[in-house]
Design an enzyme around this catalytic site. Structure first.
Site, mmCIF file in Angstrom:
data_model
loop_
_atom_site.group_PDB
_atom_site.id
_atom_site.type_symbol
_atom_site.label_atom_id
_atom_site.label_comp_id
_atom_site.label_asym_id
_atom_site.label_seq_id
_atom_site.Cartn_x
_atom_site.Cartn_y
_atom_site.Cartn_z
ATOM 1 N N GLN A 119 0.690 -1.118 -0.144
ATOM 2 C CA GLN A 119 0.004 -0.042 0.053
ATOM 3 C C GLN A 119 0.841 1.233 0.103
ATOM 4 O OE1 GLN A 119 -2.623 -1.766 3.441
ATOM 5 N NE2 GLN A 119 -3.871 -0.340 2.405
ATOM 6 N N HIS B 291 1.090 -9.436 4.784
ATOM 7 C CA HIS B 291 -0.146 -8.503 4.503
ATOM 8 C C HIS B 291 -0.581 -8.389 3.046
ATOM 9 C CE1 HIS B 291 -2.021 -4.785 6.623
ATOM 10 N NE2 HIS B 291 -2.650 -5.049 5.444
ATOM 11 N N ASN C 36 -1.868 -10.871 8.621
ATOM 12 C CA ASN C 36 -2.817 -9.792 8.757
ATOM 13 C C ASN C 36 -4.075 -10.224 8.352
ATOM 14 O OD1 ASN C 36 -3.598 -6.676 9.202
ATOM 15 N ND2 ASN C 36 -4.167 -7.095 7.252
ATOM 16 N N GLU C 37 -4.994 -10.265 9.043
ATOM 17 C CA GLU C 37 -6.562 -10.539 8.784
ATOM 18 C C GLU C 37 -6.680 -11.852 7.726
ATOM 19 O OE1 GLU C 37 -8.207 -6.899 7.250
ATOM 20 O OE2 GLU C 37 -7.942 -6.158 8.986
ATOM 21 N N TYR D 196 -12.710 -1.855 12.977
ATOM 22 C CA TYR D 196 -13.310 -0.489 12.357
ATOM 23 C C TYR D 196 -14.774 -0.255 12.581
ATOM 24 C CZ TYR D 196 -8.993 -0.294 9.684
ATOM 25 O OH TYR D 196 -7.480 -0.314 9.234
ATOM 26 N N GLU E 20 -4.990 -2.438 14.213
ATOM 27 C CA GLU E 20 -5.635 -1.363 13.054
ATOM 28 C C GLU E 20 -6.674 -0.705 13.639
ATOM 29 O OE1 GLU E 20 -6.190 -2.309 9.238
ATOM 30 O OE2 GLU E 20 -4.177 -3.414 9.134
ATOM 31 N N TRP F 283 -4.709 3.179 12.025
ATOM 32 C CA TRP F 283 -4.596 3.115 10.540
ATOM 33 C C TRP F 283 -5.129 4.331 9.838
ATOM 34 C CZ3 TRP F 283 -2.200 -0.460 7.733
ATOM 35 C CH2 TRP F 283 -2.105 -0.326 6.280
ATOM 36 N N GLU G 68 -5.446 1.916 -1.026
ATOM 37 C CA GLU G 68 -6.943 1.355 -0.452
ATOM 38 C C GLU G 68 -7.323 0.099 -1.318
ATOM 39 O OE1 GLU G 68 -7.502 0.926 2.621
ATOM 40 O OE2 GLU G 68 -8.846 -0.360 2.322
ATOM 41 N N TRP G 69 -6.472 -0.735 -1.507
ATOM 42 C CA TRP G 69 -6.520 -2.075 -2.238
ATOM 43 C C TRP G 69 -7.697 -1.846 -3.280
ATOM 44 C CZ3 TRP G 69 -2.844 -4.938 -0.884
ATOM 45 C CH2 TRP G 69 -2.416 -4.915 0.273
HETATM 46 O O1 LIG Z 1 -9.604 -0.706 4.709
HETATM 47 C C1 LIG Z 1 -8.798 -0.142 5.615
HETATM 48 C C2 LIG Z 1 -7.548 -1.006 6.206
HETATM 49 C C3 LIG Z 1 -6.736 -1.525 4.938
HETATM 50 O O2 LIG Z 1 -5.950 -0.536 4.155
HETATM 51 C C4 LIG Z 1 -5.651 -2.518 5.485
HETATM 52 O O3 LIG Z 1 -4.518 -3.034 4.771
HETATM 53 C C5 LIG Z 1 -6.408 -3.805 6.314
HETATM 54 O O4 LIG Z 1 -5.426 -4.390 6.997
HETATM 55 C C6 LIG Z 1 -7.712 -3.197 6.687
HETATM 56 N N1 LIG Z 1 -8.686 -4.418 7.040
HETATM 57 C C7 LIG Z 1 -9.502 -3.781 7.351
HETATM 58 C C8 LIG Z 1 -10.814 -4.420 8.012
HETATM 59 N N2 LIG Z 1 -11.258 -5.483 6.966
HETATM 60 C C9 LIG Z 1 -11.772 -5.231 5.611
HETATM 61 C C10 LIG Z 1 -13.031 -5.055 5.461
HETATM 62 C C11 LIG Z 1 -13.173 -4.977 3.735
HETATM 63 C C12 LIG Z 1 -12.294 -4.796 2.947
HETATM 64 C C13 LIG Z 1 -10.864 -4.472 3.316
HETATM 65 C C14 LIG Z 1 -10.555 -4.762 4.803
HETATM 66 C C15 LIG Z 1 -9.527 -2.319 7.096
HETATM 67 N N3 LIG Z 1 -8.309 -2.093 6.599
#
Ligand SMILES: OC[C@@H]1[C@@H](O)[C@H](O)[C@@H](O)c2nc(CNc3ccccc3)cn21
Length: 448
Positions: A20, A121, A165-166, A296, A353, A400, A407-408
């Site tokens: 990112q 990640h 991560n996640e 979040y 985060e 975060w 942002e993906w």
């Molecule tokens: O979307 C904000 C951040 C992202 O930039 C981070 O790389 C990632 O670790 C991250 N995880 C979440 C929560 N899960 C999520 C849900 C839907 C789309 C992307 C992430 C939010 N975020």
């Protein structure tokens, strides 16, 4: 006004991730990741944005470290790009890739900032994806070999280690929903990927212990807090499934060595089985030193027959929304971490985060008056204090994100940073939320 004081050893930090922020996607021998492939595929990312340049932190990391030092954080969470270390996923180590992280880690330590490193990640080497990626159990061994190189290289310098991560995003978001790389839409694949990633986590922890690496190791899961809209049993069960989809499915194997049976049965009813092999659950639940939680949002759920994967639907009940259309739900943070304590005991917790996306505009003097984001942080900081007071072993918090970044699938339009990134000039400009957090850190607390 009252002052909410935080423990003097509470770890304030910010977080980023390699794909990112780094850019330099073909520099110094870096191999392609699944996110290079995905973002270069038309239609996958808003505006067809990609991480080729991103924030150019590969070249500008010293500016980032200076921002961290001025912010006053004790720690900085970032991730290492596996494709910089093993361009083909396995085989020969790319020394120039290691050199970059040596520069970053040394710059952080020179600034008195502790590196907190995420090993994975989401930027899997494409070469491994070509062989099935996380659906192929061979990727587990490849991950452990990659982790071993990093453990040995940075032993004594990096003292906080996060394996994944996640895993929900790696598995369900990326292989069932298909919104993230590699973009598959197959429930069995997602269940298999989730399992193999958790085995890889456990094998890496075993390697960490066997090598006698200094510091603490854990993993990060993204937790949401969903509640039933009513006390009707069907709504209660629908909310239970929605919560477990994100939470128990990952937390229970990691911390108890079992899958939640009601969800195993539910997935079985949808045609998906967990490919457990002998010893897997013991491996997955290797004792860890902390659990990382990304929080979040959350919300309310009610039963709706044949709706989605869980016969459930989210219900709008009037929460304020961020620019990601996520509910602003600070109480959800208190509820979910209280649930972690009730379910899993006193394992130390780091919020690895938390943050918010809002539309930001560069104003006069390169200021960004992001009052909504500052307010989001204030509301969540109040919950941090409430959690600590309640006895939850909350040890630290990483906002975060340090910078606006890629942002993906949403690309660059969605800004989460406390520092504004001008993508034309790559200049960084602290936002008002940066100064708000800077004051909280300096004061060891906040006025409410
Ligand atoms: O979307 C904000 C951040 C992202 O930039 C981070 O790389 C990632 O670790 C991250 N995880 C979440 C929560 N899960 C999520 C849900 C839907 C789309 C992307 C992430 C939010 N975020």
């Amino acid at each position: 006004m009252a002052k909410l004081n935080f423990p003097s050893d509470f770890v304030w930090g910010t977080a980023t991730a390699s794909y990112q922020i780094e850019g330099a996607y073909q520099e110094d021998g870096r191999g392609l990741s699944i996110w290079d492939t995905f973002s270069h595929t038309p239609g996958k990312v808003v505006n067809n944005d990609n991480g080729d340049v991103a924030c150019d932190s590969y070249h500008r990391y010293e500016e980032d470290v200076a921002l961290l030092k001025k912010l006053g954080v004790k720690a900085y969470r970032f991730s290492i790009a596996w494709p910089r270390i093993f361009p083909q996923g396995t085989g020969e180590v790319n020394e120039k890739g290691l050199d970059y992280y040596r520069r970053v880690v040394d710059a952080l330590l020179a600034a008195g900032i502790e590196p907190a490193v995420t090993l994975y990640h989401w930027d899997l080497p494409q070469a491994l994806q070509d062989k099935g990626g996380w659906a192929n159990r061979d990727s587990i061994d490849a991950f452990v070999k990659y982790a071993e190189v990093i453990f040995k290289e940075f032993n004594g310098k990096i003292k906080q280690w996060i394996t994944f991560n996640e895993t929900w995003c790696v598995s369900f978001l990326s292989n069932y929903i298909g919104a993230h790389a590699p973009g598959n839409k197959d429930l069995q694949l997602a269940v298999t990927v989730a399992h193999n990633c958790m085995v890889a986590h456990g094998e890496a922890v075993k390697k960490f212990r066997a090598l006698g690496i200094e510091g603490q190791i854990g993993t990060t899961h993204n937790l949401y807090w969903y509640e039933p809209l009513t006390t009707k049993p069907e709504d209660v069960e629908a909310a239970r499934r929605s919560r477990a989809y994100y939470n128990e499915w990952f937390m229970e194997p990691t911390l108890k060595g079992t899958y939640p049976q009601f969800m195993v049965d539910w997935y079985r009813s949808k045609g998906a089985e967990v490919p457990i092999q002998d010893g897997d659950m013991e491996t997955i639940s290797q004792p860890i030193d902390f659990i990382g939680v990304n929080f979040y949002s959350g919300g309310y759920t009610r039963y709706k027959k044949d709706e989605g994967l869980f016969d459930s639907e989210d219900v709008q009940v009037g929460f304020d929304k961020t620019f990601m259309d996520w509910n602003v739900y600070p109480d959800g943070l208190y509820k979910v971490l209280s649930w972690v304590k009730d379910e899993y005991g006193d394992i130390p917790i780091y919020i690895t985060e938390n943050g918010a996306c809002y539309e930001d505009e560069l104003a006069e003097g390169n200021r960004v008056h992001d009052a909504l984001r500052a307010d989001y942080y204030k509301k969540h900081f109040i919950q941090l204090h409430r959690l600590i007071e309640s006895g939850v072993q909350l040890k630290g918090y990483f906002a975060w994100s340090l910078l606006d970044n890629f942002e993906w699938a949403e690309g660059y339009k969605k800004r989460f940073g406390i520092v504004y990134t001008n993508y034309e000039t790559l200049e960084r400009h602290p936002k008002d939320s940066y100064y708000f957090i800077q004051k909280v850190i300096a004061d060891d607390g906040l006025e409410v």
